[in-house]
Design a protein around this motif. Sequence first.
Motif, mmCIF file in Angstrom:
data_model
loop_
_atom_site.group_PDB
_atom_site.id
_atom_site.type_symbol
_atom_site.label_atom_id
_atom_site.label_comp_id
_atom_site.label_asym_id
_atom_site.label_seq_id
_atom_site.Cartn_x
_atom_site.Cartn_y
_atom_site.Cartn_z
ATOM 1 N N LYS A 1 31.031 30.686 39.647
ATOM 2 C CA LYS A 1 32.042 31.469 38.679
ATOM 3 C C LYS A 1 31.668 32.330 37.660
ATOM 4 C CE LYS A 1 34.793 27.020 39.117
ATOM 5 N NZ LYS A 1 34.988 25.837 38.650
ATOM 6 N N GLY A 2 30.531 32.033 36.866
ATOM 7 C CA GLY A 2 30.004 32.871 35.914
ATOM 8 C C GLY A 2 29.524 34.305 36.541
ATOM 9 N N ARG A 3 28.807 34.284 37.702
ATOM 10 C CA ARG A 3 28.612 35.425 38.321
ATOM 11 C C ARG A 3 29.789 36.377 38.531
ATOM 12 N NH1 ARG A 3 28.664 37.001 43.289
ATOM 13 N NH2 ARG A 3 29.344 35.037 44.040
ATOM 14 N N LYS A 4 31.057 35.715 39.209
ATOM 15 C CA LYS A 4 32.199 36.456 39.270
ATOM 16 C C LYS A 4 32.484 36.990 38.018
ATOM 17 C CE LYS A 4 33.330 33.947 43.451
ATOM 18 N NZ LYS A 4 34.112 32.968 43.981
ATOM 19 N N ALA A 5 32.875 36.221 36.922
ATOM 20 C CA ALA A 5 33.367 36.535 35.568
ATOM 21 C C ALA A 5 32.706 37.790 35.165
ATOM 22 C CB ALA A 5 33.457 35.564 34.869
ATOM 23 N N VAL A 6 31.394 37.513 35.049
ATOM 24 C CA VAL A 6 30.558 38.787 34.363
ATOM 25 C C VAL A 6 30.719 40.024 35.269
ATOM 26 C CG1 VAL A 6 28.159 39.521 34.103
ATOM 27 C CG2 VAL A 6 28.713 37.347 33.597
ATOM 28 N N ALA A 7 30.785 39.914 36.502
ATOM 29 C CA ALA A 7 31.004 41.143 37.435
ATOM 30 C C ALA A 7 32.358 41.724 37.076
ATOM 31 C CB ALA A 7 30.948 40.859 39.052
ATOM 32 N N LEU A 8 33.556 40.793 36.922
ATOM 33 C CA LEU A 8 34.903 41.282 36.540
ATOM 34 C C LEU A 8 34.818 42.245 35.086
ATOM 35 C CD1 LEU A 8 37.194 38.282 37.312
ATOM 36 C CD2 LEU A 8 37.381 40.766 38.359
ATOM 37 N N ILE A 9 33.992 41.495 34.212
ATOM 38 C CA ILE A 9 33.841 42.158 32.867
ATOM 39 C C ILE A 9 33.363 43.476 33.061
ATOM 40 C CG2 ILE A 9 32.810 41.927 30.654
ATOM 41 C CD1 ILE A 9 33.436 38.669 30.752
ATOM 42 N N ALA A 10 32.049 43.358 33.916
ATOM 43 C CA ALA A 10 31.268 44.678 34.119
ATOM 44 C C ALA A 10 32.310 45.717 34.418
ATOM 45 C CB ALA A 10 30.082 44.517 35.052
ATOM 46 N N ASP A 11 33.099 45.560 35.653
ATOM 47 C CA ASP A 11 33.996 46.430 36.070
ATOM 48 C C ASP A 11 35.069 46.894 35.291
ATOM 49 O OD1 ASP A 11 32.609 46.274 38.545
ATOM 50 O OD2 ASP A 11 34.122 44.929 39.554
ATOM 51 N N LYS A 12 35.604 46.173 34.465
ATOM 52 C CA LYS A 12 36.695 46.482 33.422
ATOM 53 C C LYS A 12 35.939 47.510 32.557
ATOM 54 C CE LYS A 12 40.411 45.458 33.297
ATOM 55 N NZ LYS A 12 41.720 46.678 33.984
ATOM 56 N N ILE A 13 34.898 47.129 32.080
ATOM 57 C CA ILE A 13 34.135 48.134 31.112
ATOM 58 C C ILE A 13 33.910 49.165 31.584
ATOM 59 C CG2 ILE A 13 32.116 48.514 29.581
ATOM 60 C CD1 ILE A 13 32.006 45.371 29.195
ATOM 61 N N THR A 14 33.270 49.552 32.880
ATOM 62 C CA THR A 14 33.066 50.552 33.582
ATOM 63 C C THR A 14 34.589 51.510 33.604
ATOM 64 O OG1 THR A 14 31.646 49.715 34.977
ATOM 65 C CG2 THR A 14 32.408 51.581 35.755
ATOM 66 N N GLU A 15 35.648 50.815 34.058
ATOM 67 C CA GLU A 15 36.964 51.460 34.261
ATOM 68 C C GLU A 15 37.319 52.059 32.633
ATOM 69 O OE1 GLU A 15 39.970 48.715 35.704
ATOM 70 O OE2 GLU A 15 41.300 49.771 34.360
ATOM 71 N N VAL A 16 37.076 51.202 31.571
ATOM 72 C CA VAL A 16 37.491 51.795 30.404
ATOM 73 C C VAL A 16 36.543 53.059 29.704
ATOM 74 C CG1 VAL A 16 37.514 51.210 27.837
ATOM 75 C CG2 VAL A 16 38.330 49.749 29.521
ATOM 76 N N LEU A 17 35.431 52.992 30.181
ATOM 77 C CA LEU A 17 34.323 54.268 30.039
ATOM 78 C C LEU A 17 34.770 55.423 30.667
ATOM 79 C CD1 LEU A 17 30.890 52.580 30.031
ATOM 80 C CD2 LEU A 17 31.846 53.756 28.112
ATOM 81 N N GLY A 18 35.339 55.226 32.022
ATOM 82 C CA GLY A 18 35.878 56.411 32.713
ATOM 83 C C GLY A 18 36.973 56.884 32.026
ATOM 84 N N GLU A 19 38.057 56.281 31.483
ATOM 85 C CA GLU A 19 38.985 56.668 30.802
ATOM 86 C C GLU A 19 38.899 57.188 29.449
ATOM 87 O OE1 GLU A 19 43.095 56.816 30.575
ATOM 88 O OE2 GLU A 19 41.853 56.138 32.195
#
Length: 239
Positions: A216-234
């Motif tokens: 679950k931790g691996r999935k949560a960290v991946a979700l967080i990393a993807d969200k940060i990537t999205e915000v950086l794009g914006e």
Amino acid sequence: MLTLEHMTMTEFKKHLGRTKTVVFPFGTVEEHGSHLPLYTDSLIIVEALKAVGQKRKFFLAPVLPYGVCTSTKDHPGTLSISAGTLRRIATDLVIEGYKKGLKNFLLVSGHGGSLHMSALKESAERLADVIGDLRIAVMNPYDLLWKELSELSETANDSHAGELETSMVLYLSPELVKGRADEEYPNFPRTVIVKDKVKRWPGGVWGDPRKATANKGRKAVALIADKITEVLGELEKRR
Ligand SMILES: [Zn+2]
């Protein structure tokens, strides 16, 4: 991976030709139950950012390991700073970065406390007002990913030092997890500020750490990393 603290001034100048984006991570020194380290918020956000840095080019500033803690401020080990202090540090850091040629700033917090976040947001609003060509974003993953993260956790009302935070530390640094605290929730009134916080929340856990798994931790960290990537794009989209 453009880790600011490992870079020379020559390297900084060279990389500035390729990116004008810097990410400032904010953490806490804060109790996270009897089983997780005080450094939990910093650990999670820095590791998620390292994952983002594998794919995107941005300067990663050293984490500010202190933040504004309210519910946990009297618990053993918590070292909180005031909102005014955090505003001044965040403001100074952005101004310094801007003077060195950076234009896009992401202030990302591993701690979701409301006073802590409002201090960062207030600094960002003010900076955006007074510096014309500055782009700035403020986020913590827990606000933005509330739905996705609740789907990942078995506990209905999971939060501080609970199922997901424990899962993420289990995934990132299992040697730092010292057993599992029991399921617990704070017993605070909604309005009145109470002074006996430790008595009302002795274990400092919000959720059920026993349901934590590294997966679950691996999935949560991946979700967080993807969200940060999205915000950086914006953030880097300039009109
Ligand atoms: Zn935390």
